[in-house]
Design a protein around this motif. Structure first.
Motif, short mmCIF file in Angstrom:
data_model
loop_
_atom_site.label_atom_id
_atom_site.label_comp_id
_atom_site.label_asym_id
_atom_site.label_seq_id
_atom_site.Cartn_x
_atom_site.Cartn_y
_atom_site.Cartn_z
N GLN A 178 2.36 1.82 -3.37
CA GLN A 178 1.40 2.39 -4.31
C GLN A 178 1.15 3.87 -4.02
OE1 GLN A 178 -2.69 0.99 -4.03
NE2 GLN A 178 -2.90 1.02 -6.26
N LEU A 179 1.04 4.22 -2.72
CA LEU A 179 0.79 5.62 -2.36
C LEU A 179 2.02 6.51 -2.60
CD1 LEU A 179 -1.20 5.31 1.00
CD2 LEU A 179 -2.07 6.17 -1.18
N TRP B 41 -12.94 8.51 -0.96
CA TRP B 41 -12.32 8.15 -2.23
C TRP B 41 -10.92 8.72 -2.39
CZ3 TRP B 41 -13.82 4.29 -4.99
CH2 TRP B 41 -15.15 3.87 -4.95
N ASP B 42 -10.57 9.74 -1.64
CA ASP B 42 -9.21 10.29 -1.76
C ASP B 42 -8.16 9.27 -1.34
OD1 ASP B 42 -10.21 12.65 -2.68
OD2 ASP B 42 -10.13 13.68 -0.74
N ASN C 189 -9.13 0.31 1.14
CA ASN C 189 -10.45 0.92 1.19
C ASN C 189 -10.60 1.63 2.53
OD1 ASN C 189 -13.41 1.10 1.82
ND2 ASN C 189 -13.59 0.13 -0.18
N THR D 55 -8.98 5.71 -1.17
CA THR D 55 -9.43 4.37 -1.57
C THR D 55 -8.86 4.01 -2.94
OG1 THR D 55 -11.45 4.47 -0.27
CG2 THR D 55 -11.44 2.96 -2.14
N SER D 56 -8.34 2.80 -3.05
CA SER D 56 -7.75 2.33 -4.29
C SER D 56 -7.98 0.83 -4.41
CB SER D 56 -6.24 2.63 -4.32
OG SER D 56 -5.58 1.91 -3.29
N GLU D 57 -7.30 0.22 -5.36
CA GLU D 57 -7.42 -1.23 -5.54
C GLU D 57 -6.98 -1.99 -4.29
OE1 GLU D 57 -5.60 -4.79 -8.40
OE2 GLU D 57 -5.07 -2.70 -8.75
N ARG D 58 -5.94 -1.49 -3.60
CA ARG D 58 -5.35 -2.23 -2.48
C ARG D 58 -5.82 -1.75 -1.11
NH1 ARG D 58 -0.88 -1.86 -6.11
NH2 ARG D 58 -0.06 -3.92 -6.69
N ASP E 159 -10.34 -6.01 -5.81
CA ASP E 159 -10.32 -4.58 -6.12
C ASP E 159 -11.23 -3.85 -5.13
OD1 ASP E 159 -10.37 -2.05 -7.15
OD2 ASP E 159 -10.62 -2.68 -9.24
N ALA F 249 -11.79 -0.79 -4.75
CA ALA F 249 -12.54 0.32 -5.33
C ALA F 249 -13.92 -0.17 -5.79
CB ALA F 249 -11.77 0.92 -6.50
N VAL G 51 0.84 -1.20 0.00
CA VAL G 51 0.00 0.00 0.00
C VAL G 51 0.87 1.25 0.00
CG1 VAL G 51 -1.73 1.31 1.28
CG2 VAL G 51 -1.91 -1.18 1.13
#
Length: 558
Positions: free
Chosen positions: A118-119, A237-238, A245, A240-243, A209, A211, A115
């Motif tokens: 990714q971020l 949502w800012d 929530n 939240t991604s595939e990996r 996923d 999202a 995570v």
């Protein structure tokens, strides 16, 4: 015989799975799947292990334990199979439902690696506080409580590192095994194992996923925007991604804690009714529903409000499927066993000639429930009986309906836990009546008439063009008639072998008769060369006879 494993890594993984299955007493299953050489290899490994205790438990418990040991992919597969009440008996379903529990947690440091990559920054730069002790752990993710820098209390759901690669590898292997089993065994192919694996793959890809889970939650939230008593957590949502929530933290009473529900002064009858109405609305009106509304996915808030969580598993019904479900239920009410049977066979996509006694089974089922008062009807027991009849006739349901049946059973169990007098049939009746009335409402009839008229006009106006194309194809010699007969190659092969044997028998008979005629000449009247041919004819007929006997014996074995 080819192996269902492809690459060496898949072969190694299949061997590991074989070892686990044999340890829990499912070696015959592997032999049935045609991987005997792997079974033998796994057996050599197990020779050094004391696995007697593993096979002492009942088969459903051993199946659940084996799936747990086989890893996250198979835990999720077991969870999906727990919805297949049309394939497994109730005792297996009960054990498979337990697979949502008892998943070991991962240390926080190992969990956040992917995570943060990714971020592009540490999580502590996103959150003001992030508890390292998890709230819960699943086969795909862990949840942790946190606080955003803006002050909101949230729940952070983080995907387990490397789980995507592991699941993809296992899915490829499962797909190969399903195709292999379908081609090798007709009785396995009847249950469409490739479709089950494809359904599982679609479901687990959606769950991977996060999202998608967020979008599912918002879809259901919009449906209840006007209902003050039903809610879903807000999605941030800012972050939240595939990996990962990030959702609003629900400070309520878990539906699984009945002591806290009682101590909180909740009106148990009221929240049972509101929860049932909410799920039935999702099913019959929205056709997009929470597929696993068990007590662990529900929170109760002051004012007898209900919040649903965890939208990784959702179901979606087409209008046609929803109408068929209504027809099925009303067919039972009207004692139309023929109508109910017709719908079940349509769902199973099978030939009714192979299920001539299914209608009598359904008729007996309807007679058994008719005359029973609503408050004494057990919807879960009725569902089990109906699907038991389908299992006995080798019928499988479409995946969307198995999710619906699963949601019905979970809802009925949760309602009875809250209110022992809870009556699912009575709660569902208004929804069914509304669907029947809407189907025959003037606007819907008019819309169907317009659609039918438009299709009729298209058919009539397009007929000359289609006939012209047909004639042109016939003139060019491109028109051909194809007849597809099931297993024709098999029958042609049998006919070919039979003709070969008959021909061989005629040749043998001719050799015997011809040699006998030649040998009937006495002494000096028969040339020496001719006697040699006569002996060769006898020898050939003897060899041909042995070949014919062996061929018939070998064909009988197969």
């Amino acid at each position: 015989m080819s192996t269902p494993a492809g690459s060496p890594s898949e072969l190694k993984r299949l061997t590991e799975l074989s070892t686990i299955l044999i340890r829990y007493g499912f070696g015959d299953l592997l032999r049935y799947a045609g991987v005997d050489h792997l079974v033998e290899k796994a057996g050599e490994i197990l020779r050094w292990k004391d696995h007697g205790a593993a096979t002492d438990a009942p088969a459903p418990i051993r199946m659940r334990r084996a799936l747990e040991e086989m890893g996250p992919t198979f835990i999720k597969l077991g969870q999906i199979l727990s919805t297949r009440v049309d394939l497994f008996a109730p005792e297996y379903i009960r054990e498979l439902e337990k697979l949502r529990d008892h998943v070991p947690t991962l240390p926080y440091e190992e969990l956040v690696v992917e995570v943060e990559t990714q971020l592009g920054r540490p999580l502590m730069q996103v959150f003001d506080r992030l508890d390292t002790e998890p709230l819960g752990a699943g086969s795909i993710a862990q949840t942790h409580r946190a606080q955003l820098r803006t002050g909101e209390e949230v729940v952070v759901k983080i995907r387990r590192p490397g789980i995507g690669r592991t699941i993809e590898a296992d899915l490829r292997l499962l797909g190969r095994i399903a195709r292999f089993a379908s081609r090798q065994f007709e009785d396995v192919a009847r249950f469409h194992p490739e479709s089950i694996i494809q359904e599982f793959a679609n479901s687990i890809h959606n769950e991977l996923d996060f999202a998608i889970e967020g979008r599912n939650a918002e879809t259901i939230a919009r449906s209840f925007a006007e209902d003050a008593f039903i809610a879903t957590p807000r999605v941030f949502w800012d972050f939240t991604s595939e990996r990962m929530n990030v959702q609003e933290f629900i400070d309520g009473v878990p539906g699984s804690d009945m002591e806290a529900v009682e101590a909180g002064g909740f009106d148990r009858k009221l929240i049972a009714l509101r929860g049932a109405n909410a799920v039935l609305k999702m099913m019959f009106e929205d056709r997009f529903f929470h597929a696993d509304p068990h007590p662990g996915n529900v929170f109760y808030l002051p004012g007898n409000k209900i919040t649903f969580i965890d939208f990784g598993m959702v179901g979606q019904l087409s209008r046609q499927r929803r109408d068929e479900m209504v027809d099925l239920l009303y067919g039972m009410v009207e004692r139309r066993a023929d109508k109910v049977t017709e719908i079940l066979l349509k769902w199973a996509d099978t030939d009714d000639r192979q299920n001539l006694n299914l209608e009598s089974r359904i008729d007996a089922f309807i007679d058994r429930v008719h005359g029973v008062s609503l408050d004494k009807l057990d919807i879960s027991a009725l569902t089990r009986d109906l699907f038991s009849a389908m299992r006995d006739h080798n019928l499988a349901l479409p995946s969307d309906l198995t999710l619906m049946a699963k949601a019905f059973a979970s809802l009925d169990g949760m309602g009875r836990q809250l209110d022992p007098d809870f009556d699912m049939v009575e709660v569902a009746r208004p929804f069914l009546q509304r669907q029947i009335l809407r189907r025959y409402a003037p606007d819907r009839i008019a819309r169907k008439a317009r659609e039918g008229a438009a299709e009729g006009v298209d058919l009539v106006t397009g007929l000359p063009r289609d006939l012209k194309k047909l004639l042109q194809m016939a003139q060019r010699g491109q028109l051909s008639l194809g007849v597809d007969v099931v297993r024709m190659e098999h029958y042609m092969d049998r006919i070919d072998r039979s003709v070969t044997r008959i021909t061989m028998a005629i040749v043998i008979a001719a050799l015997i008769m011809g040699s006998s005629i030649v040998m009937s000449f006495s002494g000096n009247q028969m040339p020496v060369g001719l006697s040699v041919f006569a002996m060769l004819g006898f020898a050939g007929s003897v060899l041909g006879g042995f070949w014919l006997i062996y061929s018939i014996w070998r064909g009988g074995r197969h």
